[in-house]
Design an enzyme around this catalytic site. Structure first.
Site: not given
Length: 268
Positions: A80, A218-220
């Protein structure tokens, strides 16, 4: 008499030196605090439970600290974290109008409760709503998506895994070093997108603000992999960062925040 004159001159010089030290020391201390020496960062303690890598780059002079250089140069699925370039491309080609553009929930129950409602581009970034960005990717289409992924030289540029799947444990791969490069270029607004598009995406990436800092991130997460990528503005300086671990995105984010706090780039 000559010796007395020399002594007097010496005393004057000593007093002047003391005065200069007294006047300058606060600014020197602030300069030292602001001028973080990334080469001396020690982060081993934060990776005792995870195999991973951490990158911190000072934007002004490109000084870079890397923990675990070997992993930093390996490519992984962006998961993501690809929502950032996806949003840039979607806005640029008109697949969405702005950060308030709504996509309506299809009624399918998904594993994360907050996903089960209508979302905007901004809220879908904040809560990492996969279905929203998959729908936007379909609206962008394969041809335009491939064109822009190549324009920004994003990782291996391979979107063959399907227009709404290629970044999710599929064909697209990017290394942590490449992520740091991309985040730095985004911060400096040197990407080939309209300025208003870049500013919109930066705005919806904001995750925390303090008196003297703003954190963008932003995470993923997927297939046992956790990312947290972004940049932080602190006083008059900025740093891009990337954490990539065998673990969850929550773990990656917590490791990042702990390191930033340790080195006084954000508040406890």
């Amino acid at each position: 008499m000559k010796k007395l004159k020399n002594l007097a001159v010496l005393l004057v010089l000593i007093c002047a030196a003391v005065l200069i030290t007294y006047v300058q020391s606060p600014s020197e201390a602030n300069a030292a605090k602001d001028n973080l020496n990334v080469k001396k960062l020690e982060v081993d303690e934060f990776f005792s439970d995870h195999d991973g890598t951490f990158i911190l780059r000072e934007m002004k002079n490109n000084r870079t600290f890397i923990y675990n250089n070997e992993r930093a140069n390996q490519r992984f699925a962006p998961q993501s974290t690809f929502k950032v370039p996806n949003a840039l491309i979607g806005l640029q080609v008109g697949a969405v109008k702005d950060e308030y553009d709504i996509k309506y929930w299809d009624g399918e129950e998904r594993e994360i409760p907050i996903w089960n409602q209508d979302h905007t581009l901004g809220s879908a970034m904040r809560y990492s709503v996969v279905w929203y960005y998959q729908a936007m990717a379909r609206d962008i289409g394969e041809d335009r998506m491939e064109e822009w992924v190549q324009k920004i030289s994003y990782g291996n540029q391979d979107i063959s895994g399907g227009i709404d799947q290629f970044w999710l444990s599929s064909s697209l791969k990017i290394s942590p070093i490449e992520q740091a490069d991309f985040m730095g270029t985004l911060y400096k607004e040197n990407l080939p997108f309209d300025k208003n598009v870049i500013k919109t995406v930066k705005r919806i990436m904001i995750q925390a603000e303090g008196d003297d800092y703003t954190l963008y991130g932003k995470t993923g997460q997927g297939s046992g992999l956790g990312w947290y990528v972004g940049f932080i503005e602190k006083d008059n300086r900025a740093y891009s960062f990337v954490t990539n671990i065998d673990g969850t995105s929550t773990d990656a984010k917590n490791i990042t925040l702990d390191i930033l706090k340790k080195y006084q780039l954000m508040e406890e």
